[in-house]
Every structure is written in structure tokens, then in C-alpha cells.
Scaffold this motif. Structure first.
Motif, PDB file in Angstrom:
ATOM      1  N   THR A  60       0.793  -1.236   0.000  1.00 28.18           N
ATOM      2  CA  THR A  60       0.000   0.000   0.000  1.00 28.18           C
ATOM      3  C   THR A  60       0.824   1.285   0.000  1.00 28.18           C
ATOM      4  O   THR A  60       0.258   2.362  -0.136  1.00 28.18           O
ATOM      5  N   SER A  61       2.130   1.194   0.166  1.00 25.48           N
ATOM      6  CA  SER A  61       2.946   2.409   0.256  1.00 25.48           C
ATOM      7  C   SER A  61       3.771   2.614  -0.998  1.00 25.48           C
ATOM      8  O   SER A  61       3.827   1.747  -1.874  1.00 25.48           O
ATOM      9  N   GLY A  62       4.426   3.778  -1.056  1.00 25.58           N
ATOM     10  CA  GLY A  62       5.472   3.962  -2.038  1.00 25.58           C
ATOM     11  C   GLY A  62       6.727   3.209  -1.612  1.00 25.58           C
ATOM     12  O   GLY A  62       6.741   2.537  -0.567  1.00 25.58           O
ATOM     13  N   ILE A  63       7.790   3.346  -2.390  1.00 26.87           N
ATOM     14  CA  ILE A  63       9.003   2.570  -2.145  1.00 26.87           C
ATOM     15  C   ILE A  63      10.187   3.493  -1.950  1.00 26.87           C
ATOM     16  O   ILE A  63      10.463   4.354  -2.801  1.00 26.87           O
ATOM     17  N   ALA A  64      10.902   3.342  -0.824  1.00 24.68           N
ATOM     18  CA  ALA A  64      12.173   4.019  -0.591  1.00 24.68           C
ATOM     19  C   ALA A  64      13.296   3.032  -0.910  1.00 24.68           C
ATOM     20  O   ALA A  64      13.106   1.814  -0.850  1.00 24.68           O
ATOM     21  N   VAL A  65      14.481   3.557  -1.248  1.00 22.14           N
ATOM     22  CA  VAL A  65      15.587   2.688  -1.666  1.00 22.14           C
ATOM     23  C   VAL A  65      16.879   3.149  -1.011  1.00 22.14           C
ATOM     24  O   VAL A  65      17.215   4.334  -1.037  1.00 22.14           O
ATOM     25  N   ALA A  66      17.613   2.201  -0.416  1.00 19.58           N
ATOM     26  CA  ALA A  66      18.923   2.471   0.166  1.00 19.58           C
ATOM     27  C   ALA A  66      19.701   1.170   0.214  1.00 19.58           C
ATOM     28  O   ALA A  66      19.124   0.085   0.064  1.00 19.58           O
ATOM     29  N   ASP A  67      20.997   1.255   0.404  1.00 11.29           N
ATOM     30  CA  ASP A  67      21.811   0.066   0.677  1.00 11.29           C
ATOM     31  C   ASP A  67      21.981  -0.023   2.185  1.00 11.29           C
ATOM     32  O   ASP A  67      22.983   0.405   2.750  1.00 11.29           O
ATOM     33  N   LEU A  68      20.992  -0.592   2.851  1.00 12.52           N
ATOM     34  CA  LEU A  68      20.943  -0.554   4.308  1.00 12.52           C
ATOM     35  C   LEU A  68      22.108  -1.300   4.953  1.00 12.52           C
ATOM     36  O   LEU A  68      22.715  -0.813   5.908  1.00 12.52           O
ATOM     37  N   ASN A  69      22.431  -2.492   4.447  1.00 12.79           N
ATOM     38  CA  ASN A  69      23.448  -3.323   5.100  1.00 12.79           C
ATOM     39  C   ASN A  69      24.806  -3.271   4.413  1.00 12.79           C
ATOM     40  O   ASN A  69      25.664  -4.129   4.648  1.00 12.79           O
ATOM     41  N   ASP A  70      25.014  -2.267   3.548  1.00 10.23           N
ATOM     42  CA  ASP A  70      26.326  -1.978   2.970  1.00 10.23           C
ATOM     43  C   ASP A  70      26.935  -3.177   2.241  1.00 10.23           C
ATOM     44  O   ASP A  70      28.120  -3.470   2.363  1.00 10.23           O
ATOM     45  N   ASP A  71      26.101  -3.866   1.427  1.00 12.76           N
ATOM     46  CA  ASP A  71      26.601  -5.004   0.655  1.00 12.76           C
ATOM     47  C   ASP A  71      26.604  -4.722  -0.843  1.00 12.76           C
ATOM     48  O   ASP A  71      26.720  -5.631  -1.653  1.00 12.76           O
ATOM     49  N   ASN A  72      26.451  -3.423  -1.219  1.00 15.54           N
ATOM     50  CA  ASN A  72      26.417  -2.987  -2.613  1.00 15.54           C
ATOM     51  C   ASN A  72      25.224  -3.577  -3.372  1.00 15.54           C
ATOM     52  O   ASN A  72      25.279  -3.763  -4.577  1.00 15.54           O
ATOM     53  N   ILE A  73      24.149  -3.872  -2.627  1.00 14.49           N
ATOM     54  CA  ILE A  73      22.903  -4.350  -3.216  1.00 14.49           C
ATOM     55  C   ILE A  73      21.786  -3.422  -2.747  1.00 14.49           C
ATOM     56  O   ILE A  73      21.615  -3.215  -1.532  1.00 14.49           O
ATOM     57  N   ALA A  74      21.057  -2.843  -3.677  1.00 14.60           N
ATOM     58  CA  ALA A  74      19.979  -1.913  -3.328  1.00 14.60           C
ATOM     59  C   ALA A  74      18.865  -2.645  -2.596  1.00 14.60           C
ATOM     60  O   ALA A  74      18.482  -3.758  -2.961  1.00 14.60           O
ATOM     61  N   ASP A  75      18.330  -2.004  -1.552  1.00 12.88           N
ATOM     62  CA  ASP A  75      17.243  -2.561  -0.754  1.00 12.88           C
ATOM     63  C   ASP A  75      16.013  -1.676  -0.889  1.00 12.88           C
ATOM     64  O   ASP A  75      16.090  -0.453  -0.704  1.00 12.88           O
ATOM     65  N   LEU A  76      14.877  -2.274  -1.220  1.00 11.24           N
ATOM     66  CA  LEU A  76      13.622  -1.557  -1.384  1.00 11.24           C
ATOM     67  C   LEU A  76      12.818  -1.676  -0.095  1.00 11.24           C
ATOM     68  O   LEU A  76      12.587  -2.778   0.406  1.00 11.24           O
ATOM     69  N   VAL A  77      12.395  -0.528   0.456  1.00 11.00           N
ATOM     70  CA  VAL A  77      11.663  -0.493   1.720  1.00 11.00           C
ATOM     71  C   VAL A  77      10.235  -0.052   1.431  1.00 11.00           C
ATOM     72  O   VAL A  77      10.016   1.005   0.821  1.00 11.00           O
ATOM     73  N   PHE A  78       9.251  -0.838   1.883  1.00 16.73           N
ATOM     74  CA  PHE A  78       7.855  -0.538   1.572  1.00 16.73           C
ATOM     75  C   PHE A  78       6.952  -1.072   2.677  1.00 16.73           C
ATOM     76  O   PHE A  78       7.340  -1.914   3.490  1.00 16.73           O
ATOM     77  N   GLY A  79       5.706  -0.547   2.713  1.00 15.00           N
ATOM     78  CA  GLY A  79       4.729  -0.942   3.711  1.00 15.00           C
ATOM     79  C   GLY A  79       3.559  -1.674   3.097  1.00 15.00           C
ATOM     80  O   GLY A  79       3.287  -1.572   1.898  1.00 15.00           O
ATOM     81  N   THR A  80       2.821  -2.409   3.937  1.00 10.26           N
ATOM     82  CA  THR A  80       1.737  -3.267   3.461  1.00 10.26           C
ATOM     83  C   THR A  80       0.409  -2.888   4.104  1.00 10.26           C
ATOM     84  O   THR A  80       0.346  -2.133   5.079  1.00 10.26           O
ATOM     85  N   GLY A  81      -0.662  -3.470   3.563  1.00  6.69           N
ATOM     86  CA  GLY A  81      -1.990  -3.190   4.070  1.00  6.69           C
ATOM     87  C   GLY A  81      -2.243  -3.718   5.462  1.00  6.69           C
ATOM     88  O   GLY A  81      -3.141  -3.233   6.161  1.00  6.69           O
ATOM     89  N   ASP A  82      -1.482  -4.721   5.889  1.00  7.07           N
ATOM     90  CA  ASP A  82      -1.659  -5.254   7.236  1.00  7.07           C
ATOM     91  C   ASP A  82      -0.653  -4.665   8.225  1.00  7.07           C
ATOM     92  O   ASP A  82      -0.443  -5.207   9.314  1.00  7.07           O
ATOM     93  N   GLY A  83       0.011  -3.542   7.834  1.00  8.79           N
ATOM     94  CA  GLY A  83       0.824  -2.796   8.780  1.00  8.79           C
ATOM     95  C   GLY A  83       2.247  -3.244   8.946  1.00  8.79           C
ATOM     96  O   GLY A  83       2.896  -2.897   9.934  1.00  8.79           O
ATOM     97  N   ARG A  84       2.786  -3.990   7.991  1.00 13.15           N
ATOM     98  CA  ARG A  84       4.178  -4.428   8.091  1.00 13.15           C
ATOM     99  C   ARG A  84       5.085  -3.623   7.158  1.00 13.15           C
ATOM    100  O   ARG A  84       4.641  -3.105   6.142  1.00 13.15           O
ATOM    101  N   VAL A  85       6.349  -3.549   7.534  1.00 14.46           N
ATOM    102  CA  VAL A  85       7.370  -2.862   6.737  1.00 14.46           C
ATOM    103  C   VAL A  85       8.422  -3.885   6.340  1.00 14.46           C
ATOM    104  O   VAL A  85       8.996  -4.568   7.203  1.00 14.46           O
ATOM    105  N   TYR A  86       8.676  -3.978   5.016  1.00  9.89           N
ATOM    106  CA  TYR A  86       9.654  -4.918   4.486  1.00  9.89           C
ATOM    107  C   TYR A  86      10.834  -4.177   3.879  1.00  9.89           C
ATOM    108  O   TYR A  86      10.689  -3.052   3.388  1.00  9.89           O
ATOM    109  N   ALA A  87      11.995  -4.822   3.909  1.00 10.15           N
ATOM    110  CA  ALA A  87      13.170  -4.362   3.158  1.00 10.15           C
ATOM    111  C   ALA A  87      13.605  -5.531   2.288  1.00 10.15           C
ATOM    112  O   ALA A  87      14.001  -6.590   2.797  1.00 10.15           O
TER     113      ALA A  87
END
Length: 328
Positions: free
Chosen positions: A126-153
Motif C-alpha cells: 500500500t505504500s510507495g518505495i524508498a531505496v537504500a543500501d541498508l546493510n552496505d553489501d552494494n545491493i539496493a534494498d527496497l523499503v515498503f509498507g503493506t496493508g496489514d501494517g508491516r514494513v519490508y526491506a
């Protein structure tokens, strides 16, 4: 109707012209989809989502909107597009949430590897998507939210990051914001239970953030703030980057994908049965430095195993062969 403006922004601060949402479009974002590497002085151009759920880019030669999402099978796009460099090549990619999946496509409308992505237990993204390399492994991570209230990376390598999902008390419609929380990556979202949620991750903040949040600045737009280094040059037709999906092919079509690392004048794709009889010949695209993709209509094709031979013409002596299973 809320009016949102976006600049054809000049990176060195010179004035630009503005694009406005009209009745034909419901989302837009600034991007360097035409410009290649984000260097000072380059113009950014809008990516727009039409009311009938097509992804369009602005052709900078003709200043017209060009649909680039004809082969995605999307019925409903829910988020404003995110535009940033994901796959180590020069051009940015476009990311949207659609049909309860995350789609990431290149400038020619080809879906990146490990996309579209969906979570088995999630009914709506249900959300837009933010992008960062959170764990510094040179792989982009997409961060987004869901209709049941969870946040995934979700990393573009196909893996959900350790410690996710995070949990809130209601549907998340805001794009997650990526922040510096006392030297560590932090994530902030607003939930429809009425609370603002924030988390401090385990990873040190290294400022590798490609899309921090939605409408991040005074011009009411956002563009990627950085990009990965360009990968070393690949061969003209790398065999490990030639395949089809889905495979087995159950529906009306399957997509034959190949990466071109060199200049060619044409690409022919010959489909043969196991007896060596030619079934059809498809004309491929010749986009150098990108994944190319061609759909094969299997509506009238019988079940069985077929061989696809990808043959570039001019400037490349390599060919590649894949087996395709058709199941009716």
C-alpha cells in the motif's frame, strides 16, 4: 483534484521548466531515465503514471509521452514511481507497487531479475518505495509498507533483509522515510492507526540512499540521490543472462530475455521443436547495455519442449540457446 508539479530540474541550480499533473495522469516523479549517469548539469525528466495504469516516460527529443509498460500485465498501480539506479548500469530504473507486487523495470520496460516481487502472506502493498543500501553489501534494498501494517526491506538479489518485517498497528500508505538515527540507518512510517513509527536498524548509516521518501524537497519531487558504480563490461551475449520466463510456460505467452553487451544491427530468435523444425522467428530489440525482452505468443503452440536460438546480427559472433517447456 490535488495538483502536483515537477521540475525539469537542472542539477547546477539553473532555472528549469515545470510539468504538471493533469486529468490523464495520477502519479509522476523526476528521473534521469534518459540522461544516464547523474552528473552535474543534466536535466531530469518526468516518469508519469496514467489513469489507465500505464508507465510513461517523456521522450526528450519530441517532448511527448511514450508508454514503456506494454508487456507487464499490470492492472492497477498504487504508488508514485520511484526512479533510481538499481542494477549497476548507467541508466535509472523505475519502481512501482502494482497488483500487490513490486515491479522494477528498465527504461525499455523490461522487468529486472527477481521482479515482480510479492510476499506470500501479504494481500496488498500500500505504500510507495524508498531505496537504500541498508546493510552496505552494494545491493539496493527496497523499503515498503503493506496493508496489514508491516514494513519490508527487499534486496534486489531476491532476499528479505534480516530483522524484517517490522510491525505497526494499521495500513501503511506513506512512503517509508530513510533517516540517519544517531549514526545508524533509521526508518520512519505513518500508519493509519494514527501513530508515527520509527525504528533504528543495526546498520551504520553510510549515506547510500537512492530514494529517501516521497516529495522530499521544496519543489515537491524527488530523484535518486546516488547510484552504484558501473559494472565491468560483459561479453556481447552472456549465456547466463539468456533465459525465458515463466518457464514452464502455462499461459498465453512467455518472455525471452537476453542481455546485449555490444553493438548489433538486429537480433533474430528462432524457435524450433525437438525435431529441428522451425516453429517461428521473432525479431528482438538491440538495446546495448540492457536486458532485452521479447514475448512469444504460445496461444496456438502445443505442449512440449522447444529450443530458442538467440542470434545477434552484425558486430557480434555469439549465439545462445535455451530450452522452453510449454505446458497446456
Amino acid at each position: 483534484r490535488r495538483i502536483v508539479s515537477i521540475a525539469y530540474e537542472v542539477r547546477d541550480g539553473l532555472p528549469g521548466t515545470y510539468e504538471f499533473i493533469d486529468d490523464n495522469f495520477k502519479f509522476l516523479a523526476a528521473s534521469f531515465i534518459f540522461a544516464g549517469p547523474q552528473l552535474p548539469g543534466l536535466l531530469s525528466y518526468p516518469i508519469k503514471i496514467t489513469n489507465d495504469n500505464k508507465i510513461t516516460k517523456v521522450d526528450n527529443a519530441t517532448n511527448t509521452d511514450v508508454v514503456i509498460s506494454n508487456n507487464l500485465g499490470i492492472s492497477q498501480i498504487y504508488s508514485s514511481p520511484t526512479a533510481c539506479n538499481l542494477d549497476n548500469y548507467d541508466s535509472e530504473e523505475i519502481i512501482v507497487s502494482a497488483d500487490n507486487k513490486i515491479f522494477a523495470i528498465n527504461k525499455f520496460g523490461v522487468v529486472l531479475d527477481n521482479f515482480p516481487f510479492s510476499v506470500a502472506s501479504v494481500n496488498s502493498i500500500t505504500s510507495g518505495i524508498a531505496v537504500a543500501d541498508l546493510n552496505d553489501d552494494n545491493i539496493a534494498d527496497l523499503v515498503f509498507g503493506t496493508g496489514d501494517g508491516r514494513v519490508y526491506a527487499y534486496g534486489i538479489d531476491g532476499k528479505i533483509l534480516e530483522g524484517f518485517p517490522l510491525t505497526t498497528g494499521g495500513t501503511i500508505t506513506s512512503t517509508p522515510a530513510i533517516i540517519n538515527n544517531n549514526g545508524y540507518y533509521g526508518i520512519v512510517v505513518y500508519s493509519q492507526d494514527g501513530y508515527l513509527y520509527g525504528w533504528k536498524t543495526q546498520w551504520l548509516y553510510n549515506n547510500i540512499v537512492y530514494w529517501k521518501n516521497y516529495l522530499t524537497n521544496s519543489n515537491h519531487h524527488n530523484h535518486g540521490t546516488g547510484f552504484f558504480l558501473t559494472e565491468p563490461s560483459l561479453s556481447c551475449l552472456p549465456a547466463d543472462k539468456v533465459y525465458n520466463w515463466p518457464n514452464p510456460a502455462y499461459g498465453k505467452s512467455t518472455n525471452i530475455r537476453y542481455y546485449l553487451g555490444g553493438d548489433v544491427t538486429a537480433v533474430n530468435i528462432k524457435i524450433m521443436d525437438l525435431a529441428g523444425e522451425l516453429v517461428t522467428t521473432l525479431k528482438g530489440t538491440t538495446n546495448k547495455g540492457f536486458d532485452n525482452e521479447v514475448p512469444w505468443d504460445i496461444t496456438n503452440v502445443q505442449s512440449g519442449i522447444y529450443v530458442a536460438v538467440v542470434q545477434p546480427v552484425g558486430g557480434c559472433g555469439e549465439t545462445a540457446t535455451i530450452k522452453i517447456a510449454v505446458v497446456k
